[in-house]
Design a protein around this motif. Structure first.
Motif, PDB file in Angstrom:
ATOM      1  N   THR A  17       0.838  -1.203   0.000  1.00 23.13           N
ATOM      2  CA  THR A  17       0.000   0.000   0.000  1.00 23.13           C
ATOM      3  C   THR A  17       0.873   1.254   0.000  1.00 23.13           C
ATOM      4  O   THR A  17       0.584   2.224  -0.718  1.00 23.13           O
ATOM      5  CB  THR A  17      -0.917   0.006   1.241  1.00 23.13           C
ATOM      6  OG1 THR A  17      -1.671  -1.205   1.236  1.00 23.13           O
ATOM      7  CG2 THR A  17      -1.876   1.170   1.232  1.00 23.13           C
ATOM      8  N   LYS A  38      -8.444  -2.822  -5.371  1.00 24.21           N
ATOM      9  CA  LYS A  38      -8.028  -4.005  -4.602  1.00 24.21           C
ATOM     10  C   LYS A  38      -9.250  -4.885  -4.505  1.00 24.21           C
ATOM     11  O   LYS A  38     -10.338  -4.401  -4.156  1.00 24.21           O
ATOM     12  CB  LYS A  38      -7.525  -3.553  -3.224  1.00 24.21           C
ATOM     13  CG  LYS A  38      -7.177  -4.690  -2.267  1.00 24.21           C
ATOM     14  CD  LYS A  38      -6.301  -4.218  -1.109  1.00 24.21           C
ATOM     15  CE  LYS A  38      -6.004  -5.362  -0.149  1.00 24.21           C
ATOM     16  NZ  LYS A  38      -4.778  -5.156   0.636  1.00 24.21           N
ATOM     17  N   ASP A  56      -6.572   0.516   3.346  1.00 22.88           N
ATOM     18  CA  ASP A  56      -5.594   0.646   2.261  1.00 22.88           C
ATOM     19  C   ASP A  56      -6.065   1.680   1.240  1.00 22.88           C
ATOM     20  O   ASP A  56      -5.296   2.549   0.823  1.00 22.88           O
ATOM     21  CB  ASP A  56      -5.379  -0.703   1.555  1.00 22.88           C
ATOM     22  CG  ASP A  56      -4.488  -1.647   2.362  1.00 22.88           C
ATOM     23  OD1 ASP A  56      -4.041  -1.247   3.464  1.00 22.88           O
ATOM     24  OD2 ASP A  56      -4.239  -2.775   1.891  1.00 22.88           O
ATOM     25  N   GLU A 117      -3.804  -3.555  -6.082  1.00 19.28           N
ATOM     26  CA  GLU A 117      -3.023  -4.138  -4.990  1.00 19.28           C
ATOM     27  C   GLU A 117      -3.548  -5.528  -4.659  1.00 19.28           C
ATOM     28  O   GLU A 117      -4.762  -5.741  -4.567  1.00 19.28           O
ATOM     29  CB  GLU A 117      -3.115  -3.248  -3.740  1.00 19.28           C
ATOM     30  CG  GLU A 117      -2.301  -3.799  -2.584  1.00 19.28           C
ATOM     31  CD  GLU A 117      -2.424  -3.003  -1.283  1.00 19.28           C
ATOM     32  OE1 GLU A 117      -2.883  -1.849  -1.301  1.00 19.28           O
ATOM     33  OE2 GLU A 117      -2.064  -3.590  -0.234  1.00 19.28           O
TER      34      GLU A 117
HETATM   35 MG   LIG Z   1      -1.974  -3.115   1.825  1.00 26.84          MG
END
Ligand SMILES: [Mg+2]
Ligand SMILES: Nc1ncnc2c1ncn2[C@@H]1O[C@H](COP(=O)(O)OP(=O)(O)OP(=O)(O)O)[C@@H](O)[C@H]1O
Length: 226
Positions: A17, A38, A56, A117
């Motif tokens: 992150t 994500k 995040d 991510e």
């Molecule tokens: Mg993360």
């Protein structure tokens, strides 16, 4: 439709992150339309109005100046700080690949560069019940190349080599490695060279503790997407 890049790490808490925020910040400061995605975040906080929010996505937005709806950036959020498959077993709301793909497409429709991510390291079950969905299934379905974030210090040669080998075993392209918490000591300077010697994958940047920017040129960064 924006181009994508998947950020994995050699493990959880390695700095995915932190590095993602610096990448998006750099692209946005250069005037590029850069967004964040994500698939599943666990250990997420519930706000006063009962909504679970991904920390995040909130961190990346704050650091990079990204304005967007957090729930659009992260379709699956779980309160328990478990692997997503276990959090879904405890809380319900198991991940659907079709939902992840359509929500990714919605973000890719809004931005030219989407940094996605991963959850944990490269081996991460997202769902494990009557259906089995692993992180790599999402990467392959979305056709993304991967950037690996690794700690710069001792143990990284083993961790990076295993991660690269796993990705190649699944025919997923590896675009590069970013070494995080780089202090420039003798081990770290050697790791910077040895990662490439052992894996053939370039080390694209080294990120010091508390870094506020990424030491990479924007054109090089753009070339990693797609
Ligand atoms: Mg993360
Ligand atoms: N270079 C750095 N300098 C200072 N703090 C850092 C750095 N890298 C990571 N951190 C901090 O370490 C913690 C873990 O980093 P981060 O949240 O980026 O890891 P992650 O790989 O995204 O973890 P997760 O698997 O939970 O998503 C965070 O508090 C983050 O701010």
């Amino acid at each position: 439709m924006g181009k994508g890049l998947f950020l994995t790490g050699t493990g959880t808490e390695v700095g995915k992150t932190f590095v993602t925020a610096l990448i998006i910040k750099k692209l946005r400061e250069a005037g590029k339309r850069a967004g964040y995605f994500k698939a599943a975040a666990s250990g997420s906080q519930r706000t006063k109005d009962g909504v679970i929010v991904s920390a995040d996505a909130a961190y990346v937005s704050r650091v990079s100046g990204l304005h967007g709806t957090l729930s659009e950036m992260v379709p699956y959020v779980y309160e328990n700080e478990y692997s997503p498959h276990l959090a879904a077993q405890a809380e319900g709301n198991p991940l659907e690949l079709s939902v992840v793909c359509s929500r990714y497409a919605a973000i890719a429709g809004q931005y030219d560069y989407v940094t996605m991510e991963g959850s944990g390291g490269i081996v991460c079950p997202l769902r494990y019940d009557s259906q089995v969905i692993l992180l790599e299934d999402v990467i392959k379905k979305l056709g993304l190349g991967v950037l690996i974030v690794a700690d710069a210090g001792l143990g990284t040669l083993n961790a990076v080599t295993l991660t690269v080998s796993y990705l190649y075993g699944r025919e997923i392209p590896v675009k590069g490695v970013i070494l995080n918490r780089y202090k420039g000591g003798v081990i770290e300077a050697d790791n910077r060279k040895m990662v490439t010697r052992l894996t053939g994958v370039p080390v694209l940047a080294a990120v010091p503790e508390g870094a506020g920017s990424l030491d990479m040129d924007v054109a090089g960064l753009e070339g990693l997407y797609g």
